[in-house]
Design a protein around this motif. Structure first.
Motif, mmCIF file in Angstrom:
data_model
loop_
_atom_site.group_PDB
_atom_site.id
_atom_site.type_symbol
_atom_site.label_atom_id
_atom_site.label_comp_id
_atom_site.label_asym_id
_atom_site.label_seq_id
_atom_site.Cartn_x
_atom_site.Cartn_y
_atom_site.Cartn_z
ATOM 1 N N ALA A 154 0.829 -1.204 0.000
ATOM 2 C CA ALA A 154 0.000 0.000 0.000
ATOM 3 C C ALA A 154 0.862 1.251 0.000
ATOM 4 O O ALA A 154 0.556 2.232 -0.685
ATOM 5 C CB ALA A 154 -0.923 -0.008 1.216
ATOM 6 N N ARG A 204 0.852 -1.082 -14.198
ATOM 7 C CA ARG A 204 1.205 0.201 -13.590
ATOM 8 C C ARG A 204 1.501 0.079 -12.098
ATOM 9 O O ARG A 204 1.891 1.054 -11.469
ATOM 10 C CB ARG A 204 0.084 1.213 -13.823
ATOM 11 N N VAL A 219 -5.583 -6.837 -3.432
ATOM 12 C CA VAL A 219 -4.774 -6.009 -4.324
ATOM 13 C C VAL A 219 -5.191 -6.267 -5.766
ATOM 14 O O VAL A 219 -5.358 -7.415 -6.171
ATOM 15 C CB VAL A 219 -3.269 -6.319 -4.160
ATOM 16 N N GLU A 220 -5.378 -5.199 -6.523
ATOM 17 C CA GLU A 220 -5.565 -5.296 -7.972
ATOM 18 C C GLU A 220 -4.209 -5.112 -8.626
ATOM 19 O O GLU A 220 -3.560 -4.085 -8.457
ATOM 20 C CB GLU A 220 -6.526 -4.204 -8.457
ATOM 21 N N ARG A 221 -3.744 -6.141 -9.367
ATOM 22 C CA ARG A 221 -2.447 -6.070 -10.031
ATOM 23 C C ARG A 221 -2.620 -5.522 -11.441
ATOM 24 O O ARG A 221 -3.595 -5.832 -12.129
ATOM 25 C CB ARG A 221 -1.792 -7.448 -10.131
ATOM 26 N N SER A 222 -1.666 -4.712 -11.872
ATOM 27 C CA SER A 222 -1.660 -4.215 -13.245
ATOM 28 C C SER A 222 -0.228 -3.894 -13.624
ATOM 29 O O SER A 222 0.681 -3.917 -12.777
ATOM 30 C CB SER A 222 -2.539 -2.971 -13.390
ATOM 31 N N VAL A 247 -2.854 -1.707 -6.707
ATOM 32 C CA VAL A 247 -3.845 -0.819 -6.100
ATOM 33 C C VAL A 247 -4.692 -1.639 -5.140
ATOM 34 O O VAL A 247 -5.171 -2.723 -5.478
ATOM 35 C CB VAL A 247 -4.739 -0.157 -7.168
ATOM 36 N N LEU A 248 -4.910 -1.131 -3.933
ATOM 37 C CA LEU A 248 -5.699 -1.861 -2.955
ATOM 38 C C LEU A 248 -7.179 -1.881 -3.345
ATOM 39 O O LEU A 248 -7.720 -0.902 -3.846
ATOM 40 C CB LEU A 248 -5.578 -1.213 -1.574
ATOM 41 N N THR A 249 -7.817 -3.027 -3.095
ATOM 42 C CA THR A 249 -9.272 -3.112 -3.194
ATOM 43 C C THR A 249 -9.883 -2.539 -1.914
ATOM 44 O O THR A 249 -9.162 -2.179 -0.970
ATOM 45 C CB THR A 249 -9.713 -4.569 -3.357
ATOM 46 N N ARG A 285 -7.988 -2.071 1.662
ATOM 47 C CA ARG A 285 -7.902 -0.856 2.475
ATOM 48 C C ARG A 285 -8.342 -1.111 3.911
ATOM 49 O O ARG A 285 -7.743 -0.595 4.857
ATOM 50 C CB ARG A 285 -8.739 0.264 1.841
ATOM 51 N N GLY A 318 3.139 1.069 -3.549
ATOM 52 C CA GLY A 318 2.405 1.031 -4.802
ATOM 53 C C GLY A 318 2.793 -0.047 -5.778
ATOM 54 O O GLY A 318 2.282 -0.069 -6.898
ATOM 55 N N SER A 319 3.689 -0.933 -5.406
ATOM 56 C CA SER A 319 4.041 -2.047 -6.289
ATOM 57 C C SER A 319 4.692 -3.149 -5.480
ATOM 58 O O SER A 319 5.235 -2.906 -4.392
ATOM 59 C CB SER A 319 4.991 -1.594 -7.409
#
Length: 300
Positions: free
Chosen positions: A14, A54, A49-52, A57-59, A63, A17-18
């Motif tokens: 968090a 970029r 966590v949503e992985r991409s 990003v936390l779901t 959070r 960011g990666s």
């Protein structure tokens, strides 16, 4: 059972960011980070966590878990601190305070506390609210004397900060002028009347307040000097460098060559309060000092 180490890894993801940056911060491999997050998600039955490409990003669930991790970490640090204190020869009370509030409120309260609790060892740290409140949250300090200007409380009742806030007193602001200033004889004035003056600021928060007021009043704030000490700021006013905005508790002792004029109502002020951690267990020493500080200000 949720693994605390997995929560620590989620906190790092968090914050950074990666997975790669979290791994570097934790001194482990990105694969280990991925494995810990995957194990946490399996245990919860949902993605955190949503992985991409970029980053991460936390779901919503993620959070919530990061908030829970912060609270759990604070409780563990508190337990560690209490264990250390049990092993210490004397119990200890650590107080964090900003300079002027501590000078105005603490001496009498601490003298009474020391007389009533001679077994306790006192430890006082000088810190601004942006540092002292996290210290209480992390159990580095037991109690903080802090302040905020007009606006929201630094700790909202029932919020997730893990802190409780008790108001102590208001500290109204006055303008300090050179004694030869044309407005030095006034009983009160509006800050907009000093739009053409140069200003000496005694702390960064006072400058931020003045900048907001100047923007609302339609003039540009001209800063002639910036200090971290209100007495030094008043000394510069006496020398003719500019005018200043100073809280009531920082006006003592009086300084020759200056005049103090209250700001017209609604008068701006700092608001003092006590912050303590929201604990399930009693905090007798912090509670005792809080009562003495409230008695000192007539709010208890």
């Amino acid at each position: 059972m949720i693994d605390v180490q997995r929560l620590r890894v989620l906190q790092a993801v968090a914050e950074h960011g990666s997975f790669n940056r979290a791994a570097a911060a934790l001194l482990i491999t990105p694969s280990a980070v991925s494995q810990q997050i995957a194990a946490l998600e399996r245990g919860l039955g949902t993605l955190v966590v949503e992985r991409s490409t970029r980053g991460a990003v936390l779901t919503a669930a993620g959070r919530l878990m990061v908030e829970a991790a912060g609270a759990i970490g604070a409780e563990l640090r508190y337990a560690r601190e209490q264990i250390d204190r049990l092993a210490a020869p004397r119990p200890r009370l650590t107080v964090a305070t900003f300079t002027t509030g501590g000078r105005h409120l603490l001496p009498a309260a601490l003298a009474r506390f020391a007389a009533e609790h001679p077994e306790a060892e006192l430890h006082v740290l000088e810190r601004e609210p942006e540092d002292s409140l996290p210290m209480v949250r992390a159990s580095v300090a037991d109690l903080a004397i802090a302040y905020h200007f007009d606006g929201p409380l630094p700790v909202q009742p029932g919020d997730r900060s893990g802190l409780d806030w008790t108001p102590l007193m208001d500290d109204p602001l006055s303008v300090v002028l050179p004694e030869a200033h044309p407005l030095a004889g006034r009983e009160e004035l509006d800050l907009a009347e000093l739009a053409d003056d140069r200003w000496v600021v005694g702390c960064s928060k006072t400058e931020a307040f003045l900048q907001r007021h100047a923007a609302l009043a339609g003039f540009d704030l001209r800063v002639a000097g910036s200090t971290t000490d209100y007495f030094f700021a008043r000394s510069l006013v006496a020398a003719g460098v500019g005018v200043s905005l100073v809280p009531y508790v920082a006006l003592d002792p009086p300084l020759p060559g200056t005049r103090v004029v209250p700001v017209r109502r609604p008068r701006p002020a700092r608001h003092f309060g006590i912050a303590v951690a929201r604990r399930r267990r009693p905090q007798p020493y912090a509670e005792a000092l809080a009562r003495m500080l409230q008695a000192r200000t007539g709010t208890g």
